[in-house]
Design an enzyme around this catalytic site. Structure first.
Site, PDB file in Angstrom:
ATOM      1  N   LYS A  41       0.358  -1.284  -0.095  1.00 57.19           N
ATOM      2  CA  LYS A  41      -0.212   0.082  -0.059  1.00 57.19           C
ATOM      3  C   LYS A  41       1.050   1.241   0.171  1.00 57.19           C
ATOM      4  CE  LYS A  41      -1.409   1.506   4.154  1.00 57.19           C
ATOM      5  NZ  LYS A  41      -1.154   3.296   4.878  1.00 57.19           N
ATOM      6  N   ASN A  42       2.620   1.175   0.745  1.00 58.17           N
ATOM      7  CA  ASN A  42       2.673   2.108   0.757  1.00 58.17           C
ATOM      8  C   ASN A  42       3.609   3.090  -0.245  1.00 58.17           C
ATOM      9  OD1 ASN A  42       0.920   2.673   3.330  1.00 58.17           O
ATOM     10  ND2 ASN A  42       2.143   2.266   5.074  1.00 58.17           N
TER      11      ASN A  42
ATOM     12  N   ARG B 124      -0.286  13.821  13.077  1.00 58.43           N
ATOM     13  CA  ARG B 124      -0.115  14.478  12.294  1.00 58.43           C
ATOM     14  C   ARG B 124       0.379  15.022  11.092  1.00 58.43           C
ATOM     15  NH1 ARG B 124      -2.126   8.436   9.473  1.00 58.43           N
ATOM     16  NH2 ARG B 124       0.033   8.466   8.214  1.00 58.43           N
TER      17      ARG B 124
ATOM     18  N   VAL C 182       7.004   6.216  17.272  1.00 58.76           N
ATOM     19  CA  VAL C 182       7.391   7.314  15.992  1.00 58.76           C
ATOM     20  C   VAL C 182       6.209   8.744  16.081  1.00 58.76           C
ATOM     21  CG1 VAL C 182       6.783   6.876  13.160  1.00 58.76           C
ATOM     22  CG2 VAL C 182       7.998   5.735  14.651  1.00 58.76           C
TER      23      VAL C 182
ATOM     24  N   ASP D 125       4.008   0.232  12.302  1.00 58.14           N
ATOM     25  CA  ASP D 125       3.304  -1.110  11.941  1.00 58.14           C
ATOM     26  C   ASP D 125       3.414  -2.252  12.598  1.00 58.14           C
ATOM     27  OD1 ASP D 125       1.762   1.641  10.088  1.00 58.14           O
ATOM     28  OD2 ASP D 125       4.075   1.124   9.921  1.00 58.14           O
TER      29      ASP D 125
ATOM     30  N   CYS E 283      -4.955   7.551   9.598  1.00 54.55           N
ATOM     31  CA  CYS E 283      -5.456   7.025  10.928  1.00 54.55           C
ATOM     32  C   CYS E 283      -5.438   7.956  11.738  1.00 54.55           C
ATOM     33  CB  CYS E 283      -5.250   5.983  10.868  1.00 54.55           C
ATOM     34  SG  CYS E 283      -5.028   4.438  10.159  1.00 54.55           S
TER      35      CYS E 283
ATOM     36  N   ARG F  63      -4.590  10.033   3.982  1.00 54.08           N
ATOM     37  CA  ARG F  63      -3.441  11.337   3.957  1.00 54.08           C
ATOM     38  C   ARG F  63      -2.733  11.120   2.483  1.00 54.08           C
ATOM     39  NH1 ARG F  63      -2.669  13.733   8.081  1.00 54.08           N
ATOM     40  NH2 ARG F  63      -0.571  13.718   7.917  1.00 54.08           N
TER      41      ARG F  63
ATOM     42  N   ARG G 223      -8.431  -0.426   4.163  1.00 55.21           N
ATOM     43  CA  ARG G 223      -7.601   0.078   3.288  1.00 55.21           C
ATOM     44  C   ARG G 223      -6.083  -0.424   3.366  1.00 55.21           C
ATOM     45  NH1 ARG G 223      -6.863   5.045   7.423  1.00 55.21           N
ATOM     46  NH2 ARG G 223      -5.541   5.592   5.684  1.00 55.21           N
TER      47      ARG G 223
HETATM   48  N1  EPU Z   1       5.174  14.477  11.300  1.00 56.82           N
HETATM   49  C1  EPU Z   1       5.132  15.361  11.518  1.00 56.82           C
HETATM   50  N2  EPU Z   1       5.377  16.486  10.233  1.00 56.82           N
HETATM   51  C2  EPU Z   1       5.364  16.404   9.309  1.00 56.82           C
HETATM   52  C3  EPU Z   1       5.153  14.794   8.661  1.00 56.82           C
HETATM   53  C4  EPU Z   1       5.453  14.113   9.514  1.00 56.82           C
HETATM   54  O1  EPU Z   1       5.781  15.619  12.532  1.00 56.82           O
HETATM   55  O2  EPU Z   1       5.342  16.939   8.230  1.00 56.82           O
HETATM   56  C5  EPU Z   1       5.782  13.771  12.268  1.00 56.82           C
HETATM   57  C6  EPU Z   1       4.206  12.351  12.457  1.00 56.82           C
HETATM   58  O3  EPU Z   1       3.233  13.421  12.991  1.00 56.82           O
HETATM   59  C7  EPU Z   1       5.192  10.747  12.978  1.00 56.82           C
HETATM   60  C8  EPU Z   1       5.969  11.002  12.310  1.00 56.82           C
HETATM   61  O4  EPU Z   1       6.386  12.519  11.976  1.00 56.82           O
HETATM   62  O5  EPU Z   1       4.451  11.187  13.923  1.00 56.82           O
HETATM   63  C9  EPU Z   1       6.689   9.934  11.140  1.00 56.82           C
HETATM   64  O6  EPU Z   1       5.446  10.519  10.353  1.00 56.82           O
HETATM   65  P1  EPU Z   1       5.577  10.417   8.488  1.00 56.82           P
HETATM   66  O7  EPU Z   1       5.514  11.544   8.074  1.00 56.82           O
HETATM   67  O8  EPU Z   1       6.934   8.965   8.549  1.00 56.82           O
HETATM   68  O9  EPU Z   1       4.499   9.038   8.633  1.00 56.82           O
HETATM   69  P2  EPU Z   1       3.073   9.069   7.153  1.00 56.82           P
HETATM   70  O10 EPU Z   1       4.579   9.229   5.872  1.00 56.82           O
HETATM   71  O11 EPU Z   1       1.742   9.781   7.287  1.00 56.82           O
HETATM   72  C10 EPU Z   1       3.629   6.294   6.600  1.00 56.82           C
HETATM   73  C11 EPU Z   1       2.110   5.574   6.239  1.00 56.82           C
HETATM   74  C12 EPU Z   1       2.398   5.015   7.562  1.00 56.82           C
HETATM   75  C13 EPU Z   1       3.777   4.917   8.806  1.00 56.82           C
HETATM   76  C14 EPU Z   1       4.858   5.839   8.345  1.00 56.82           C
HETATM   77  C15 EPU Z   1       5.591   5.368   9.681  1.00 56.82           C
HETATM   78  C16 EPU Z   1       2.029   5.853   4.687  1.00 56.82           C
HETATM   79  C17 EPU Z   1       0.490   6.255   3.671  1.00 56.82           C
HETATM   80  N3  EPU Z   1       1.661   6.069   5.580  1.00 56.82           N
HETATM   81  O12 EPU Z   1       3.635   8.005   7.054  1.00 56.82           O
HETATM   82  O13 EPU Z   1       1.172   3.616   7.551  1.00 56.82           O
HETATM   83  O14 EPU Z   1       3.055   4.541  10.173  1.00 56.82           O
HETATM   84  O15 EPU Z   1       4.999   5.987   7.436  1.00 56.82           O
HETATM   85  O16 EPU Z   1       6.859   4.504   8.404  1.00 56.82           O
HETATM   86  O17 EPU Z   1       2.831   6.005   3.720  1.00 56.82           O
HETATM   87  C18 EPU Z   1       0.196   2.565   7.523  1.00 56.82           C
HETATM   88  O18 EPU Z   1       0.187   1.776   6.883  1.00 56.82           O
HETATM   89  O19 EPU Z   1      -0.866   1.887   8.439  1.00 56.82           O
HETATM   90  C19 EPU Z   1       0.334   3.404   8.440  1.00 56.82           C
HETATM   91  C20 EPU Z   1      -0.267   4.864   9.313  1.00 56.82           C
END
Ligand code: EPU
Length: 452
Positions: A37-38, A140, A346, A324, A135, A111, A432
């Protein structure tokens, strides 16, 4: 294309959202995992950057994928079946601006729309991004994304219903240092820098295997991207990109979920398509927790290796133990004799799912600001949480409500581990991230009915 999972397997039976699960029966059998998915959702966004059509293979049938598909279609990308099951072709030759209302209506609870910024700015000179879903596992925020986009020269305007971006002077390469190796922000920079004018240097980048696969996709499109082992990614912008043909990396989150299901229920599950290299850290912890695995050519076989053992785990960015992976592992740890600790570093709100496990008989104490004691591999972050799990505790059936994707999966696995019947509501959210989820449960011998 087959009808999406969330419209058939889950929704065609009553409404598909509530399961009655009779637990206590080990899961046995084979499940196959497809594209991640990611990665798939991000590679789909990348198709906007090409002058010609792209083919993505092993696209999982998930509601997040459906959201990105419809957002692409709203922007004029033609999406059709590929030359094999699971392959989709994206033709971006008629990309056009979409109306705010239309984008908002199609953005769903995902997202991914935030990643449309760079590609739309390159294609159309402007982008509108509605308020984001995803989620509820923490604040976030998207500050890293917006700061990076501003460095490329984008003008960001906050509106009551989302954000509007424009690039009056085009996008130019930038030096960006992320405050944290965010997966999404790294992808944002990649998808923007590849066609920005000049060179971009990204420091403190995330280096998850899905990001490496996105880099491979972009390179196939004509991008010039190199990386150094210290989280530095260098991108030389090019004027045009073409379409790609790519088979997605497998979904290691789904693979880890099924591995933990085998561990928790004392069953044996062969996860077809799982690969060792991207799961090294998971496999180490799985083994330490009393798991046994056999890496084969076409997948990995998972089961227990005698008695379960307590472990201390810290979630982290890659190559650490993924956030995850902790939720299904926690279910297995409730069955391990002794005290386990899971430090969530995280996200600041990813332990909410444990309340349902406690209701089912687990002994889990969540420390909302983390545990100060003991040496730690990962530097403490302010938003940290820790769960102390003391086992073994027999689980009993209960009425529980799924909170989010990974937490929801752990609820289902807990219900399958418990004696008696559980009513699990809100299961639709699993569409999802878990393709053909109910079919897979059935294939593994789970005893359940769809009751709502
Ligand atoms: N963060 C910030 N500011 C930002 C972006 C992120 O403070 O502008 C913080 C977040 O709040 C969090 C940390 O940085 O505390 C990490 O967030 P990250 O941006 O790495 O996560 P993401 O890109 O929103 C993706 C996956 C998540 C997975 C995380 C970590 C997707 C669509 N989602 O999220 O997957 O947990 O990376 O590996 O790729 C899932 O699949 O269930 C899922 C939530």
């Amino acid at each position: 294309m087959t009808t999406p999972l969330h419209e058939t397997t889950l929704a065609s039976k009553p409404s598909g959202d509530v399961l009655a699960i009779r637990g206590g029966r080990p899961l046995h059998g084979r499940v196959d995992v497809k594209g991640a998915k990611n990665l798939a959702t991000k590679a789909m966004v990348a198709t906007l950057l090409g002058e010609t059509a792209s083919t993505l293979r092993d696209v999982p049938d998930l509601s997040d994928v459906a959201v990105v598909r419809s957002l692409l279609e709203v922007h004029g990308v033609r999406v059709t079946e590929g030359d094999e099951p699971g392959a989709l072709v994206f033709d971006p030759s008629d990309v056009e601006s979409a109306h705010f209302e239309e984008i908002d209506a199609h953005a769903g609870a995902s997202r991914i729309p935030i990643l449309f910024c760079g590609p739309l700015l390159h294609r159309l000179g402007q982008a509108f991004i509605p308020d984001l879903g995803g989620c509820r596992i923490g604040d976030r925020p998207i500050d890293f994304h917006l700061d990076a986009l501003r460095k490329f020269g984008a003008v960001v305007e906050k509106l009551p219903s989302g954000i509007r971006l424009s690039a009056p002077n085009g996008l130019k390469g930038a030096n960006i240092h992320l405050p944290y190796p965010s997966v999404g922000a790294t992808e944002q920079v990649l998808l923007t820098a590849v066609r920005a004018q000049g060179q971009t240097e990204l420091r403190n980048a995330a280096i998850e295997p899905e990001i490496m696969d996105l880099i491979a996709v972009l390179q196939k499109m004509g991008a010039i991207i190199s990386y150094e082992p210290n989280r530095v990614i260098l991108i030389e912008g090019v004027e045009t990109l073409r379409g790609y043909d790519h088979r997605s990396i497998f979904d290691r989150n789904e693979a880890a979920s099924w591995a933990c299901a085998a561990l928790a229920t004392d069953g044996e599950i062969f996860v077809g398509g799982a690969k060792q290299q991207e799961m090294l850290t998971f496999l180490n912890v799985f083994r330490k927790a009393g798991g046994w695995f056999d890496v084969r050519e076409d997948g990995i076989l998972f089961r227990r290796d005698g008695e379960l053992k307590p472990v201390i785990v810290e979630t982290d960015v890659h190559p650490g133990f993924m956030t995850d992976w902790q939720q299904p592992l926690v279910v297995a740890l409730t069955q391990a004799p002794g005290r386990s600790v899971v430090h969530e570093t995280v996200y600041e709100n990813r332990m909410g799912f444990t309340a349902a496990l406690v209701k089912m008989g687990a002994d889990i104490v969540v420390h909302p600001h983390g545990l100060q004691d003991g040496p730690r591999r990962v530097a403490r972050r302010d938003l940290e949480q820790a769960a102390v799990i003391t086992g073994p505790t027999p689980l009993h059936g209960a009425d529980i409500v799924v909170p989010d994707l990974r937490g929801g999966y752990s609820h289902v696995i807990a219900a399958l581990t418990a004696t008696g019947e559980s009513k699990v509501s809100g299961v639709d959210i699993l569409s999802r991230g878990y393709e053909k989820f109910l079919d897979k449960l059935t294939a593994l011998g789970a005893d359940f009915d769809v009751i709502g």
